[in-house]
Design an enzyme around this catalytic site. Structure first.
Site, PDB file in Angstrom:
ATOM      1  N   CYS A 279       2.373  11.106 -15.388  1.00  0.00           N
ATOM      2  CA  CYS A 279       1.866  10.961 -16.755  1.00  0.00           C
ATOM      3  C   CYS A 279       2.387   9.704 -17.444  1.00  0.00           C
ATOM      4  O   CYS A 279       1.717   9.145 -18.311  1.00  0.00           O
ATOM      5  CB  CYS A 279       2.212  12.192 -17.582  1.00  0.00           C
ATOM      6  SG  CYS A 279       3.980  12.554 -17.701  1.00  0.00           S
TER       7      CYS A 279
ATOM      8  N   GLU B 146      -7.275   6.620 -18.690  1.00  0.00           N
ATOM      9  CA  GLU B 146      -6.176   6.888 -17.760  1.00  0.00           C
ATOM     10  C   GLU B 146      -6.726   6.931 -16.335  1.00  0.00           C
ATOM     11  O   GLU B 146      -7.503   7.815 -15.989  1.00  0.00           O
ATOM     12  CB  GLU B 146      -5.493   8.211 -18.092  1.00  0.00           C
ATOM     13  CG  GLU B 146      -4.283   8.496 -17.208  1.00  0.00           C
ATOM     14  CD  GLU B 146      -3.560   9.766 -17.613  1.00  0.00           C
ATOM     15  OE1 GLU B 146      -2.341   9.855 -17.401  1.00  0.00           O
ATOM     16  OE2 GLU B 146      -4.219  10.686 -18.146  1.00  0.00           O
TER      17      GLU B 146
ATOM     18  N   GLU C 254       1.460  18.444 -23.778  1.00  0.00           N
ATOM     19  CA  GLU C 254       1.729  17.125 -23.209  1.00  0.00           C
ATOM     20  C   GLU C 254       0.476  16.752 -22.445  1.00  0.00           C
ATOM     21  O   GLU C 254       0.173  17.332 -21.420  1.00  0.00           O
ATOM     22  CB  GLU C 254       2.960  17.170 -22.302  1.00  0.00           C
ATOM     23  CG  GLU C 254       3.469  15.789 -21.877  1.00  0.00           C
ATOM     24  CD  GLU C 254       2.894  15.337 -20.557  1.00  0.00           C
ATOM     25  OE1 GLU C 254       2.015  14.443 -20.584  1.00  0.00           O
ATOM     26  OE2 GLU C 254       3.310  15.853 -19.515  1.00  0.00           O
ATOM     27  N   LEU C 255      -0.278  15.778 -22.975  1.00  0.00           N
ATOM     28  CA  LEU C 255      -1.602  15.470 -22.455  1.00  0.00           C
ATOM     29  C   LEU C 255      -1.591  14.135 -21.701  1.00  0.00           C
ATOM     30  O   LEU C 255      -0.583  13.755 -21.122  1.00  0.00           O
ATOM     31  CB  LEU C 255      -2.603  15.471 -23.614  1.00  0.00           C
ATOM     32  CG  LEU C 255      -2.657  16.801 -24.385  1.00  0.00           C
ATOM     33  CD1 LEU C 255      -3.559  16.677 -25.607  1.00  0.00           C
ATOM     34  CD2 LEU C 255      -3.089  17.940 -23.505  1.00  0.00           C
TER      35      LEU C 255
END
Length: 238
Positions: free
Chosen positions: A41, A142, A7-8
């Protein structure tokens, strides 16, 4: 051979259609963009608003941002504490500065809060930017900070194209009063989880994970369990 589930990063778009409840959409956007100082995230990183309602939505989003109380998170009546590192705050400031240099408008925040109470800790005010576009780093990378850059769109097709114009695909959100529009848009959005009129894609019963450079594999739910199982085929001859 080691199996991995990753999960990036993410760069979650938030689409606001002209027919939506603007106040609810602005409140939901602010909550998902600024909670935990944007260090989640699935935080909202990019906001796309129908041009007919963009000005009103921007005013409501600013109002939501400016009512948040910054301070020591261990004290009562505090909504947001500091960011977790100097490096992350510096990255956020760089993204804001880059956007402003490329024509964005600072609607709220954009700096560290003033006062002795903020001398210790990596504090930064919840920030709203107007006039954003995809030439800006904040729309392509991000940020992982409390910033909501707003870009206008003319048609839903354009909004979906812009939302999908990213290396990431962890979460996406759309607000509309037409559930058919919401579902059809959700099917076209390139993300592992899509929230239609809700600003959270996490559910312990449902699979969670990303598309594209946001990861591989799934956590939670039946699909999350299957990611850690080996499949066996037994063929019988009778």
């Amino acid at each position: 051979i080691k199996r991995v589930s990753l999960e990036l990063g993410g760069n979650s778009p938030f689409i606001v259609c002209a027919d939506t409840d603007i106040e609810k959409a602005a409140a939901a956007c602010a909550q998902r963009a600024f909670s935990n100082m944007g260090q989640i995230c699935i935080s909202v990183n990019r906001v796309y608003v129908a041009e007919e309602i963009a000005e009103e939505f921007g005013e409501l989003l600013v109002r939501q941002a400016e009512r948040l109380r910054i301070g020591n998170g261990l004290e009562e009546n505090v909504d947001l504490g500091p960011m977790f590192s100097r490096e992350q705050r510096s990255r956020t400031k760089e993204h804001v500065a880059d956007a402003l240099n490329k024509g964005a408008e600072l609607l709220s925040g954009g700096r560290e809060p003033e006062g002795e109470a903020f001398d210790k800790g990596y504090f930064f005010l919840p920030t709203v930017l107007g006039g954003a576009d995809h030439s800006m780093r904040i729309m392509r990378e991000e940020t992982f900070g409390p910033v909501a850059p707003v870009m206008r769109f003319k048609t839903l097709d354009e909004a979906i194209r812009l939302a999908n114009d990213s290396d990431y695909g962890l979460a996406a959100y759309i607000y509309t009063s037409d559930i058919t529009t919401g579902i059809r848009a959700a099917e076209r959005l390139e993300a592992g989880g899509v929230g239609v009129n809700i600003n959270n894609v996490m559910d312990h019963q449902m699979p969670f994970g990303g598309w594209k450079e946001s990861g591989i594999g799934r956590e939670l739910g039946l699909y999350g369990l299957q990611s850690f199982l080996e499949i066996k085929h037994i063929r019988l001859g009778l």
